[in-house]
Design an enzyme around this catalytic site. Structure first.
Site: not given
Ligand code: GAL
Length: 920
Positions: A511, A568
């Site tokens: 991430d 997301d």
């Molecule tokens: C976001 C990501 C999500 C999930 C989340 C966890 O940045 O896009 O899919 O992984 O973080 O904190």
């Protein structure tokens, strides 16, 4: 790179996955023969002296590879499972089992030996290597293929010069020879492959490896080389055309190709190139860049550049210099007069001969070097096809549980993946998302599991997952913290990848929260993760999670197998359709591209985020099922990774049926790997087409609007004509033959059909990708950004050659024909491909902005997370005078222009890049 472990892990992987180990003809069975083409010139012919091959065993990193080449009694292995065909005139044998001696002469080897050995280990099927190579040939003339057209400019000058010196040359003759040798071999495959019984063949990959004839032109006098330099510029185009034509001539449109870098001189040569007077080094560096440019040509797909500088043996190089000095000194009879301690000894000279002792430009004749190159080429093709040959499938914890995960839940999910049939339907990876870890690293700096949630630790969870026949995926973040503010990987890349490998991790979702303060380019940071993963020796899928920051443009595929294209995803249809539109439509890229399809293919996929099937909120049951299917159909047609995100422990039968629909999954997992693309988009009515490997095509007809609709696909939109069989892939029924078109009637909102059209046969054509000159800098001089399609945008799309309101751009009485009009938040990225020296523009707030409007213009290199600001206007108000931008763009691959201003309008007047007339 820690080669030894890498190799061991590779071999262990082969064993664990049941991939046949050598010499087991009974295993080759009825599966089509795997055909690999090895093409090029002298370095592909191969001048590695067999007498030096044992030297490979001394290599601290790769020494173990030698064992693969030997029988237990120490003699060179002869592989019954790998056949080579090599029709060189000077050879007696033109086909036979792979062993030593298939180089340019019977005393030599080229890359083929290790290449074929690695792939022989890798595949159960019989492997056939078709080697076609000729020394002293070049791409600009000898291998020139039809689409490259006639030589022009420097090429023409050089040809004429060579002709006038008696070296008259025929254009393209070796391209034609190469194709005819390959075709001839395949036409007679029953005489080439022992025990062939009509099982067919599959052309699986091609490796291209060559020498210096494209820059160090014949006759190789120094002054001639300068002329040769001029044709390097044309090399990427010529080789790209050759690859295109070859794919077409062989009928394999997306054939994976690995281009081996010309690594003579190793890293030292690159250092030498800093001295502009060192012509040889400058030319070689330039040539290597040209080789790499072919792989970066996004219009080609599936071409990998394989670095080989690491394989230049520096010890051999030193020995060579000493041996040559020795020979010279001896010849000049000065040996008696020279003090002993500065004299190279005869032993050193002999040692050089033992280790190859052959022409410098042929890797000093080192069979070890050639073997490592063969290894890297095989691995590149293998990684291409093996890490994620089709979109990854699995389950991820985030959409169902967010932070709330623990050992019990994850184990129960693993159990459910098996009992529900998800695993057997293809869902392999079980990925733990954020919040699995403790809030601190241990005293050795290693990540550890949250002791309360995962008291048995991560290795134990991994073992449990593997025990269920699944693969283990994990989440990390490349910033200092994860999105949930747990320890991030920044500065701990190597130790974290080692830790994951030790736990048996097979998939990493990396991430990007907080990454904008890393001070690192995204491209470089992901490349670092890949390098660290490679060093562990474990094959691990890397998933770029960055909310869709244009990884397709800045080279995500160099390090990762998939990248996010969107923000997301949430469990409602607006969000699902918006995510899909980043990959399928113009939400993330200029509408002219018709989505991101051209950037996806085997080994590299666009990821519009994880599935919300089974999670949809605020819908009554009947409509929910339809919506779930629409979501799933879109992801399947878009060749999107299928990462389920629902609670599998409590999944309804209906949800299970959607997620495991076999004929939908087959479309997603089709090995041709073409991402479906729109052939119709009218209001909420959409039709997508995805040509499949078997010669049929999958079509999605979807109604996204509230009004009922009939939706038609015409055969001419999908490369077909006449009467064609149609099958419904949800109901799994043949619907009969349809003439010219098919109509789905009365589709309500989210209702759709997924059909398969056509008869099995040769693959249907895929559409042409966008030509490079439409979206990258290809010419010298000025290129207006508004003459290029942007490659990524966020916020409002800019208006081309006008203000956002559509008026001409005017500043202080002057009207600008060119420029970009922006509004509110408008970030837009162009691909300049390291081909521009400067960016120039004049920025000003538009006078239709509200009186109190404030705005800010910024110019970045690469994406938001790279956070490399090249120019910043600071706050501007409506009355602020215009500001001139003139910034250097050294090594800028992607140029991002950001305008920020609430309700404000801003203009990038005259925005253009300049590519110097200097030779850059
Ligand atoms: C976001 C990501 C999500 C999930 C989340 C966890 O940045 O896009 O899919 O992984 O973080 O904190």
């Amino acid at each position: 790179m820690n080669g030894l472990r890498e190799i061991l892990a590779f071999v262990v992987l082969c064993m664990c996955t049941g991939i046949g180990l050598a010499n087991t003809p009974e295993l080759t069975g009825d599966r089509p023969v795997k055909v690999f083409i090895l093409a090029g010139q002298s370095n592909m012919e191969g001048h590695g002296q067999i007498r030096s091959l044992d030297h490979l065993g001394d290599d601290p990193k790769y020494g173990h590879l030698l064992k693969l080449l030997k029988d237990p009694d120490g003699s060179w292995a002869v592989r019954n499972d790998v056949t080579i065909s090599y029709q060189a005139e000077q050879r007696e044998e033109q086909k036979g089992p792979l062993t030593v001696g298939w180089g340019a002469s019977a005393n030599e080897i080229g890359p083929e030996l290790m290449f074929g050995t690695i792939l022989g280990e890798r595949y159960k099927e019989h492997v056939l290597l078709i080697k076609t190579a000729w020394g002293g040939k070049d791409v600009f003339c000898d291998f020139r293929s039809p689409s490259a057209g006639k030589p022009v400019g420097d090429e023409a000058v050089l040809l004429e010069k060579q002709g006038s010196e008696g070296g008259s040359r025929e254009i393209g003759v070796y391209y034609r020879k190469m194709i005819s040798e390959i075709k001839e071999c395949l036409a007679n495959i029953q005489d080439v492959v022992p025990g062939y019984h009509g099982q067919g063949y599959e052309i699986t990959g091609m490796a291209w490896f060559q020498g210096w004839n494209d820059f160090c032109q014949w006759p190789a006098r120094v002054e001639e080389r300068q002329v040769g330099l001029g044709i390097i510029d044309a090399y990427p185009r010529n080789l790209a055309n050759m690859i295109r034509d070859l794919r077409q001539d062989l009928g394999v449109p997306d054939l994976p190709v690995a281009i081996g870098e010309l690594g003579v001189g190793g890293h030292e040569m690159t250092r030498r190139a800093h001295n502009p007077r060192d012509r040889e080094a400058v030319a070689m560096a330039k040539f290597r860049n040209a080789q790499e440019a072919v792989a970066n040509d996004l219009s080609l797909r599936n071409v990998t550049f394989v670095p080989t500088l690491d394989f230049w043996d520096t010890r051999l190089e030193e020995l060579r210099v000493m041996a040559e000095t020795y020979d010279r000194v001896k010849k000049e009879q000065k040996i008696q007069n020279t003090p002993d301690n500065v004299l190279p000894t005869k032993e050193l000279s002999d040692e050089y001969r033992r280790l190859g002792g052959h022409w410098y430009c042929h890797y000093n004749g080192s069979a070890a070097n050639y073997s490592l190159i063969g290894y890297a080429l095989a691995r590149a093709l293998d990684a291409h096809v093996s890490l994620a040959p089709t979109p990854p499938m699995g389950w991820n914890s985030w959409n169902a549980f967010e932070k709330d995960i623990d050992e019990g839940k994850i184990k129960a999910i693993a159990d459910a993946m098996v009992t529900s049939g998800m695993r057997d339907a293809g869902y392999t990876y079980l990925v733990l998302d954020d919040a699995w870890m403790a809030s601190r690293r241990d005293e050795d700096g290693r990540l550890v599991a949250d002791p309360e949630k995962f008291p048995s630790g991560m290795k134990a969870i991994g073992d449990y997952i593997h025990g269920k026949g699944l693969k283990f995926g994990i989440y990390e973040d490349r910033g200092k913290m994860t999105c949930q503010q747990l320890p991030g990987s920044l500065g701990h890349e190597q130790i974290d990848m080692e830790t994951f490998a030790a736990w048996g991790v097979d998939y990493i979702k990396m991430d990007s929260c907080f990454a904008e303060s890393n001070g690192r380019m995204s491209s470089e940071h992901y490349a670092l993760f890949r390098k660290c993963i490679r060093a562990t020796g474990r094959p691990i899928v890397l998933s770029i999670s960055d909310f869709g920051n244009a990884a397709w443009a800045w080279g995500g595929k160099e390090s990762a197998q998939l990248w996010r294209t969107s923000n997301d995803i949430y469990p409602w249809m607006d969000s699902i359709y918006a995510c899909a539109e980043t990959s399928a439509g113009d939400r993330a890229i200029h509408p002219a591209f018709n989505g991101l399809w051209q950037f996806a293919g085997p080994g590299h996929w666009n990821d519009p985020d994880m599935l919300q099937v089974g999670n949809l909120k605020d819908m009554e049951a009947g409509r929910r099922e339809v919506a779930d299917r629409a979501h799933f159909s879109l992801w399947c047609i878009l060749a999107a990774p299928l990462m389920a995100g629902n609670d599998l422990r409590t999944m309804s039968d209906q949800t299970r049926k959607v997620l495991t629909a076999p004929e939908l999954i087959a479309v997603n997992q089709d090995r041709r790997g073409i991402q479906g693309y729109k052939v119709l988009h009218e209001g909420g009515r959409e039709v997508y087409n995805k040509p499949l490997a078997d010669g049929t095509t999958a079509v999605l007809l979807l109604n996204k609007s509230r009004e009922k609709a009939d939706i038609t696909v015409r055969w001419d939109q999908i490369g077909l004509a006449g009467s064609q069989p149609v099958r419904d892939l949800w109901t799994r029924e043949d619907l009969g033959e349809f003439q010219d078109s098919f109509t789905a009637h009365d589709l309500a909102e989210h209702e759709h059909r997924v059909i398969k059209v056509g008869k099995p046969g040769p693959p249907l054509p895929a559409p042409s990708p966008m030509p490079l000159d439409k979206y990258t800098v290809t010419r010298r001089g000025e290129t207006y950004l508004s003459d290029l399609y942007y490659i990524w945008k966020s916020g409002n799309a800019p208006v081309y050659d006008a203000t956002f309101g559509g008026e001409p751009i005017r500043i202080a009485g002057r009207t600008f024909d060119k420029g970009l009009g922006a509004k509110g938040k408008c970030a837009v990225m162009f691909m300049v491909n390291r081909r521009a020296d400067r960016f120039r523009a004049t920025v000003v707030m538009d006078d239709t902005s509200p009186d109190d409007a404030k705005g800010r213009f910024r110019v970045h290199s690469e994406d938001f997370f790279s956070n490399k600001v090249l120019w910043d206007s600071g706050e501007m108000t409506k009355g602020s005078p215009a500001k001139e931008i003139d910034v250097a763009l050294k090594d800028v691959q992607c140029l991002m222009l950001v305008f920020d201003g609430k309700n404000a309008l801003g203009n990038w007047a005259d925005a253009h890049v300049v590519r110097g007339s200097a030779d850059n």
